[in-house]
Write a protein that holds these residues in place. Structure first.
Motif, short mmCIF file in Angstrom:
data_model
loop_
_atom_site.label_atom_id
_atom_site.label_comp_id
_atom_site.label_asym_id
_atom_site.label_seq_id
_atom_site.Cartn_x
_atom_site.Cartn_y
_atom_site.Cartn_z
N LYS A 77 -13.78 33.94 -4.85
CA LYS A 77 -12.67 33.68 -5.78
C LYS A 77 -12.75 34.53 -7.02
O LYS A 77 -11.75 34.97 -7.57
N TYR A 78 -13.99 34.80 -7.51
CA TYR A 78 -14.17 35.50 -8.78
C TYR A 78 -14.64 36.93 -8.52
O TYR A 78 -15.68 37.15 -7.92
N GLN A 79 -13.86 37.90 -8.98
CA GLN A 79 -14.18 39.30 -8.76
C GLN A 79 -15.31 39.76 -9.68
O GLN A 79 -15.53 39.21 -10.74
N GLY A 80 -16.01 40.81 -9.25
CA GLY A 80 -17.07 41.39 -10.05
C GLY A 80 -18.06 42.13 -9.19
O GLY A 80 -18.08 41.97 -7.95
N THR A 81 -18.90 42.93 -9.83
CA THR A 81 -19.89 43.71 -9.09
C THR A 81 -21.30 43.19 -9.27
O THR A 81 -22.22 43.62 -8.58
N GLY A 82 -21.50 42.26 -10.22
CA GLY A 82 -22.86 41.79 -10.49
C GLY A 82 -23.62 42.69 -11.44
O GLY A 82 -24.83 42.56 -11.58
N ILE A 83 -22.91 43.62 -12.10
CA ILE A 83 -23.57 44.55 -13.01
C ILE A 83 -23.62 43.99 -14.43
O ILE A 83 -24.57 44.22 -15.17
N GLY A 84 -22.58 43.25 -14.82
CA GLY A 84 -22.41 42.84 -16.22
C GLY A 84 -23.60 42.13 -16.83
O GLY A 84 -24.09 42.51 -17.89
N LEU A 85 -24.11 41.08 -16.18
CA LEU A 85 -25.22 40.32 -16.75
C LEU A 85 -26.52 41.10 -16.70
O LEU A 85 -27.37 40.95 -17.59
N SER A 86 -26.68 41.92 -15.67
CA SER A 86 -27.87 42.77 -15.62
C SER A 86 -27.87 43.75 -16.78
O SER A 86 -28.91 44.00 -17.41
N LEU A 87 -26.69 44.29 -17.10
CA LEU A 87 -26.57 45.20 -18.23
C LEU A 87 -26.87 44.48 -19.54
O LEU A 87 -27.52 45.03 -20.44
N VAL A 88 -26.39 43.24 -19.66
CA VAL A 88 -26.68 42.43 -20.85
C VAL A 88 -28.18 42.31 -21.05
O VAL A 88 -28.71 42.54 -22.15
N LYS A 89 -28.88 41.93 -20.00
CA LYS A 89 -30.33 41.76 -20.09
C LYS A 89 -31.04 43.05 -20.48
O LYS A 89 -31.95 43.05 -21.33
#
Length: 398
Positions: free
Chosen positions: A219-231
């Motif tokens: 349902k929710y789009q994304g690549t899984g990069i955002g939170l890894s980049l935050v960290k």
């Protein structure tokens, strides 16, 4: 003569193999960086062209369109922007992981950093009819960070909260100084009333390219990069990220940064004022509600107590009841209109000796002509930081 012999042929061969593998990994990493740099250029160029042309079409610079065509163009714009964001995140993550990313520290206003991040995500907030609340520290703090990267961290966390919070929910951005980690730590927290995260998945969410919902039709789009980049960005600044969450209740992402707050960071020190040691009271008069809110919020974040009025009648009433330490008057129209408003507020509001600052239209004849009536006069637009400096100087001389 006694001797001991060891056959180290196998050990040597293993060592040679490890060196070869290490060289191969270094080469592979270099090729990956070169590939990403090439992809970055090759994707950005056509994407920028696509986004530029769709913007021109949306504004009907190339001819009129019907409502159905407008909706189609908007979908193309959103998809193109999303793809460009993913390319940027991927490249940034690659630089950090390869150790080639260098930080460029600058003194950064915490208030302005948070304000710019919330402004960027505001359209998403409005589309989902969410509430976005900010809780910022007083007085205003400045920290030394790479502003662009820290803004990206806030945007990623806010966007994540928006994505997983149902329509009508609430998101809070809160900054604490000092944080629970100690007096030399600054804490940023993003709360949401979203769908939450299962306990067994909390450690996975910061891994690159990992999506908790891995179904192809998720349902929710994304690549899984955002939170890894935050960290990675927070770690690069010497900080750390934590998360707490309950399914169906919401989540809270917190990142703490080590910081040394210089004395100049506290630009407004609420010292012993003639009004009993309380924060200086400033009355802002502006007929434009948006301007009034912007100036009031900015000055409140700097430690002042704000009163606001959208016309001279309201300003006179506020002045009589609260006795402000300073009055800021903004208007649109001829010089005479502004002059009469200032004189009326001063006389009827019993502010004979109260300093005033005038923020006038570009058509103002000459600022020097106003020195008799006000402490300072400016033409629009005036930078908020410049205004704050003038306010501080004016109140200092009282």
């Amino acid at each position: 003569m006694i001797g001991v012999n060891f056959d180290i042929t196998e050990l040597k061969n293993t060592q040679i193999e490890l060196e070869q593998k290490n060289a191969e990994l270094v080469q592979a990493n270099r090729l990956k960086d070169e590939f990403l740099a090439t992809i970055n250029h090759e994707l950005r160029t056509p994407l920028n062209a696509i986004l530029g042309m769709t913007q021109a079409l949306e504004q009907e610079a190339l001819g009129g369109m019907n409502s159905r065509q407008h909706k189609t163009i908007q979908v193309i714009q959103r998809s193109g922007s999303h793809l460009l964001e993913m390319v940027n995140d991927l490249l940034e993550l690659s630089k950090i992981e390869s150790g080639t990313k260098e930080l460029h520290y600058t003194p950064t206003s915490v208030f302005e950093l948070c304000q710019s991040a919330t402004t960027i995500v505001q359209p998403e907030v409005q589309n989902k009819q969410l509430q976005l609340e900010t809780k910022l520290p007083l007085p205003l703090l400045k920290i030394s960070v790479e502003e662009r990267l820290l803004r990206q961290v806030l945007i990623n966390l806010l966007s994540n909260a928006i994505k997983f919070t149902p329509k009508g929910g609430k998101i809070i951005l809160e900054v604490r100084f000092p944080s629970s980690k100690g007096e030399h730590w600054l804490s940023f927290a993003v709360y949401d009333t979203g769908i939450g995260i299962a306990a067994e998945n909390l450690q996975k969410i910061f891994e690159p390219f990992v999506q908790i919902d891995s179904a192809l039709n998720r349902k929710y789009q994304g690549t899984g990069i955002g939170l890894s980049l935050v960290k990675q960005i927070v770690k690069l600044h010497g900080g750390e990220v934590t998360v707490t969450s309950q399914e169906g209740i919401g989540s809270c992402f917190v990142f703490d940064l080590p910081c040394v707050i210089a004395s100049s960071a506290f630009e407004i020190q609420l010292k012993s004022w003639h009004n009993g040691g309380k924060a200086p009271v400033i009355l802002v008069v502006d007929e434009h509600a948006g301007n009034l809110m912007t100036v009031s919020n900015y000055l409140e974040a700097r430690g002042y107590h704000l009163l606001s009025a959208h016309n001279q009648e309201k300003a006179v009433a506020r002045a009589r009841s609260s006795c402000p330490d300073l009055v800021i008057v903004t208007w649109e129209g001829p010089d005479q209109y502004g002059l009469e408003m200032i004189q009326t507020i001063r006389e009827q509001g019993e502010l004979t000796s109260t300093p005033m600052i005038a923020i006038a239209p570009q058509t103002l004849s000459d600022e020097k002509n106003w020195e008799i009536e006000v402490a300072h006069a400016f033409r629009k637009p005036i930078k908020l930081q410049e205004l704050a400096k003038i306010i501080q100087e004016t109140l200092h001389h009282l």
